[in-house]
Design an enzyme around this catalytic site. Sequence first.
Site: not given
Length: 388
Positions: A196, A347
């Site tokens: 979370c 990335c």
Amino acid sequence: MTEPLVEPGPPLAPARLARFSRQLMLPGFGELAQRRLQAARVLVVGAGGLGSAVVPALAGSGVGTIGIADFDDVELSNLPRQLSHGVADLGRPKVDSLAETVAASDPECRVIRHRERVTAANLPGILDDYDVVVDGSDNFPTRYLTNDAAHLAGTPLVWGAILRFHGQLGVAWRGHGPGYRDLFPVPPAPGEVPSCELGGVLPSLCLVVGALMATEVVKLVTGLGDPLLGRVLSYDALTARTREIAYTAIAGADEITDLIDYERFCGLDDPSEADASTGDLLAAPAPISAADLLARLRADEPLRLIDVREPSEAALTSIDGSSLLPLGELLGGAELPPGDGPIVVYCEVGIRSQRAARELARRGYAEVASLDGGIQRFAGVAADLVTR
């Protein structure tokens, strides 16, 4: 229906009868069910989003003894979804804050504080003192540990999980139906399911799922209704739809006979990432969320942003101030571009950067993190810092 889990305690005092009068009039409930709740002992693992919703609901239902196992302290980012904690609790242990919330509502509810991380060494002894365990943890090692310990003890387990806009919950109880491992026989690969903290969660979702979990505890203790045995309840907050998924025991599955190394079972200790000089396992570098990276950049903290994608990808989008070093070159031995400060590698979606972060940790870089969700997620919270 199942048989009531807990024998009823002594008759309730007049003040307790008045307090719980709205429950006592429920069909099939009555004083006997309330006395079972008063005698019940429930352990809640985790005092965060789910735990801070479950514990007050259990206390409000009349559960007599509630144990809370958590080792964390209250942080500012907890407050929107962990409503049992307030601004005055910042920096305090969550078990203390949550215990005081219960005391303010019902001083007669006994709260036992286990301010410690549950482990294979201590959880069995803790469970000995409880009738039911509720898993409100936020990580897979703790979930599998809690399930296995409950299975070995024969203690019913109510579990729940939340992420973003979705929640699910179920009940596992040895001898009464399939268990958690029949539904999830193996954990997801590390990084496949964000926490979370990294993936986000709708605050109100904690209350919805936490209330449903507390209801399952009440049903088990009193024997009322049909608990979620062999069934998973899934809730989608965006569509306001629920879905029930039935499952059965896996034929021929290995029996749980003892507790194991759950960090390694969940892939958080990878032997392939061992220090070549010592053979010791390297801890996986902690990821950083898009929101945390944005906060650090806005605060002008010194950071080394490293883009490990290919040049063709970086030509389309990049985070301002980052340097390009494709993953293949990094794994081939290329050195980092010069710079100072902690390292954040990214990335496209956060998969290659995890590998890059492990490689840098193997080389001895102490402060390195992978951007969870990659540039795609970062662009959603900080479009002005992404060059297109």
